[in-house]
Enzyme design. Structure first.
Site, PDB file in Angstrom:
ATOM      1  N   HIS A 247       0.815  -8.154  -1.174  1.00 55.54           N
ATOM      2  CA  HIS A 247       1.511  -7.307  -0.270  1.00 55.54           C
ATOM      3  C   HIS A 247       0.698  -5.969   0.175  1.00 55.54           C
ATOM      4  O   HIS A 247       1.030  -5.305   1.202  1.00 55.54           O
ATOM      5  CB  HIS A 247       3.037  -6.988  -0.602  1.00 55.54           C
ATOM      6  CG  HIS A 247       2.897  -5.839  -1.621  1.00 55.54           C
ATOM      7  ND1 HIS A 247       2.693  -6.181  -2.862  1.00 55.54           N
ATOM      8  CD2 HIS A 247       3.358  -4.753  -1.739  1.00 55.54           C
ATOM      9  CE1 HIS A 247       2.882  -5.019  -3.598  1.00 55.54           C
ATOM     10  NE2 HIS A 247       3.144  -4.182  -2.848  1.00 55.54           N
TER      11      HIS A 247
HETATM   12  C1  UD1 Z   1       6.451  -0.312  -0.398  1.00 54.43           C
HETATM   13  C2  UD1 Z   1       5.522   0.898  -1.237  1.00 54.43           C
HETATM   14  C3  UD1 Z   1       4.393   0.021  -2.178  1.00 54.43           C
HETATM   15  C4  UD1 Z   1       5.558  -1.106  -3.211  1.00 54.43           C
HETATM   16  C5  UD1 Z   1       5.941  -2.082  -2.106  1.00 54.43           C
HETATM   17  C6  UD1 Z   1       6.969  -2.933  -2.915  1.00 54.43           C
HETATM   18  C7  UD1 Z   1       5.033   2.822  -0.080  1.00 54.43           C
HETATM   19  C8  UD1 Z   1       3.939   3.677   0.530  1.00 54.43           C
HETATM   20  N1  UD1 Z   1       4.622   1.600  -0.460  1.00 54.43           N
HETATM   21  O1  UD1 Z   1       5.284  -1.027   0.280  1.00 54.43           O
HETATM   22  O2  UD1 Z   1       4.044   0.814  -3.251  1.00 54.43           O
HETATM   23  O3  UD1 Z   1       4.387  -1.901  -3.905  1.00 54.43           O
HETATM   24  O4  UD1 Z   1       6.981  -1.303  -1.220  1.00 54.43           O
HETATM   25  O5  UD1 Z   1       7.519  -4.146  -1.797  1.00 54.43           O
HETATM   26  O6  UD1 Z   1       6.368   3.168  -0.449  1.00 54.43           O
HETATM   27  N2  UD1 Z   1      10.154  -4.603   5.416  1.00 54.43           N
HETATM   28  C9  UD1 Z   1      11.135  -5.344   5.724  1.00 54.43           C
HETATM   29  N3  UD1 Z   1      12.220  -5.145   4.911  1.00 54.43           N
HETATM   30  C10 UD1 Z   1      12.560  -4.328   3.806  1.00 54.43           C
HETATM   31  C11 UD1 Z   1      11.489  -3.554   3.737  1.00 54.43           C
HETATM   32  C12 UD1 Z   1      10.135  -3.645   4.488  1.00 54.43           C
HETATM   33  O7  UD1 Z   1      11.036  -6.206   6.629  1.00 54.43           O
HETATM   34  O8  UD1 Z   1      13.528  -4.309   3.283  1.00 54.43           O
HETATM   35  C13 UD1 Z   1       8.690  -4.607   6.334  1.00 54.43           C
HETATM   36  C14 UD1 Z   1       8.917  -3.862   7.430  1.00 54.43           C
HETATM   37  O9  UD1 Z   1       8.221  -4.441   8.362  1.00 54.43           O
HETATM   38  C15 UD1 Z   1       7.974  -2.637   6.902  1.00 54.43           C
HETATM   39  C16 UD1 Z   1       6.939  -3.169   5.912  1.00 54.43           C
HETATM   40  O10 UD1 Z   1       7.876  -4.391   5.319  1.00 54.43           O
HETATM   41  O11 UD1 Z   1       7.540  -1.896   8.030  1.00 54.43           O
HETATM   42  C17 UD1 Z   1       6.505  -2.451   5.012  1.00 54.43           C
HETATM   43  O12 UD1 Z   1       7.550  -1.693   4.224  1.00 54.43           O
HETATM   44  P1  UD1 Z   1       7.366  -0.257   3.637  1.00 54.43           P
HETATM   45  O13 UD1 Z   1       8.611   0.056   2.709  1.00 54.43           O
HETATM   46  O14 UD1 Z   1       6.769   0.522   4.636  1.00 54.43           O
HETATM   47  O15 UD1 Z   1       6.069  -0.306   2.615  1.00 54.43           O
HETATM   48  P2  UD1 Z   1       5.912  -1.671   1.594  1.00 54.43           P
HETATM   49  O16 UD1 Z   1       4.686  -2.562   1.991  1.00 54.43           O
HETATM   50  O17 UD1 Z   1       6.981  -2.498   1.363  1.00 54.43           O
END
Ligand code: UD1
Length: 432
Positions: A247
């Site tokens: 991821h």
């Molecule tokens: C975040 C953390 C990362 C951790 C990861 C675990 C930061 C900078 N990154 O990354 O360190 O390893 O979580 O999962 O804080 N999304 C959904 N549903 C959700 C959450 C996210 O669909 O419940 C999608 C959205 O499109 C979003 C993308 O995932 O834009 C990324 O989510 P985000 O929380 O920005 O970062 P992660 O990649 O999850």
């Protein structure tokens, strides 16, 4: 009776999936402290403190899908958050700023003695920054900031988490370190030893608490990974399979890198099934880059989401993100785990399961030095070589110091001592 007046408020922040298993043992330790406090009406055995603790749990809402959040609360017996900021996704700046704005109001209202932040996600640094600058009164008092999982460094500032770690550590008053490299890194950055406590790993507290329950999960049956035993018809034994998670933006946000990693897994997918619970970010990206041919949709993948084409018939079995217990069960029974996650490197070390990390570096070197982890990099040949080596390896590694299931107790004992010191100091200041 005097003891009943000694209270302290501890606020714990969670926001994203990897926070939940790190915070759960701390919340449980606070609950246990209060329970033994009421029964003994005196100091608690584990914390040796006379404080009655009030716990306030704040969820920023950085992760919001049921599979990324609610399921973890259920699996880890985490109480419902007292406050939910409902922040959701956004760019780094937008998400961090939104958390800060909403969290400031909560902090001014709740005025905790101490705030616990865990790990390295955007919620961690956002809330630490708010608490570091807040002022509750004319004396400029603010909550102490405790950072759990302090000191880890990949020395790669292109990782958003590395920036979050460095900033949070430099804002924190109390730093709880999981492995010896963290002590060295913090000393090197000039952080005073007095603030730093080597306590072990609360994520491993969760693993040890929930391992038996996780191993009773029916996920192996659901994914048809059980072997039928002998002639007695009782299913026993597990098929040989690999478990994959990817991821990190550096791996999945660039089509060429993502493709390269999938091609590097060809040898492994030829030798055993690969189960791939895919993060929402990863699912979107693989559809965007047209990489569906590598995957087959599995039980549990949600056709309603339609992010991946239903005709996909590749060799990697894609499932929706799993809850804590199901994932722990899959990890514990896997022949090898291939990942770019930080936490999984530690969990596989504790479980004695070979791990291949698809990254050039790790902020958790103890998993390579003592545990079962190897760094593969992201080249095709590097991934092929590392998976081959790990599948042939018989070594199960060792468990790092203080990863013994008691880290949250150590943390709470240190927190109570620090709150007591601070309250005494504050009383003296006010008397002047
Ligand atoms: C975040 C953390 C990362 C951790 C990861 C675990 C930061 C900078 N990154 O990354 O360190 O390893 O979580 O999962 O804080 N999304 C959904 N549903 C959700 C959450 C996210 O669909 O419940 C999608 C959205 O499109 C979003 C993308 O995932 O834009 C990324 O989510 P985000 O929380 O920005 O970062 P992660 O990649 O999850």
């Amino acid at each position: 009776m005097e003891q009943q007046n000694k209270t302290a408020k501890i606020m714990t922040i969670v926001g994203a999936r990897p926070n939940f298993m790190k915070a759960a043992p701390i919340l449980a330790a606070i609950r246990d402290h209060n329970q033994s406090f009421t029964t003994s009406l005196g100091s608690n055995g584990a914390t040796n403190s006379e404080f009655k603790l009030q716990s306030v749990l704040v969820h920023t809402g950085q992760h919001y899908d049921a599979a990324m959040s609610d399921q973890f609360f259920a699996d880890l017996n985490i109480p419902k958050p007292d406050v939910h900021l409902g922040v959701g996704s956004g760019s780094h700046a937008a998400q961090t700023a939104e958390i800060m704005k909403k969290f400031e109001e909560v902090l001014l209202r709740e005025r905790p003695d101490l705030m616990v932040v865990v790990g390295d996600v955007n919620s961690t640094v956002a809330c630490a920054l708010v608490a570091a600058k807040i002022s509750f009164d004319v004396h400029g008092s603010r909550p102490m900031i405790a950072h759990v999982e302090a000191g880890l460094r990949s020395f790669d500032r292109e990782m958003p988490e590395e920036v979050n770690r460095i900033l949070t550590d430099h804002l924190a008053d109390l730093l709880f370190v999981t492995e010896e490299s963290g002590l060295k890194n913090l000393r090197h950055e000039g952080i005073s030893d007095e603030k730093v406590h080597f306590v072990g790993n609360t994520m491993i507290d969760s693993l040890l608490t929930f391992k038996d329950k996780a191993f009773a999960s029916n996920i192996l049956d659901k994914l048809k990974l059980r072997k039928a035993a002998g002639g007695n018809g009782i299913s026993a034994g597990v098929e040989r399979y690999a478990l994959l998670t990817l991821h990190r933006p550096s791996n999945v946000d660039h089509g060429a890198t993502f493709l390269n990693i999938l091609e590097g897994l060809d040898e492994l997918s030829g030798s055993c099934p690969i189960i791939f619970p895919a993060h929402p970010r990863t699912q979107k990206k693989l559809a965007e880059f047209g990489l569906e041919r590598f995957f087959t949709l599995e039980n549990g993948s949600d056709p309603a989401k339609k992010t991946i084409s239903a005709q996909a018939d590749g060799r990697i079995r894609l499932v929706e993100p799993l809850g804590y217990l199901d994932f722990l069960c899959l990890m514990g029974n896997a022949a090898v785990v291939v990942t770019d996650s930080g936490g999984i490197q530690e969990e596989t070390t504790c479980l004695g399961v070979p791990c291949v990390t698809v990254r050039e570096n790790t902020e958790r070197p103890v998993t390579v030095e003592v545990g079962t982890n190897v760094l593969a990099g992201t080249s095709k040949e590097g991934i092929r070589r590392a998976t081959r080596k790990q599948l042939e390896s018989k070594a199960s590694g060792g468990v790092p110091n203080a990863w013994d299931g008691k880290s949250a107790q150590r943390i709470l004992a240190a927190i109570c001592r620090e709150i007591e010191k601070k309250q005494q100091l504050y009383t003296t200041l006010k008397a002047k």
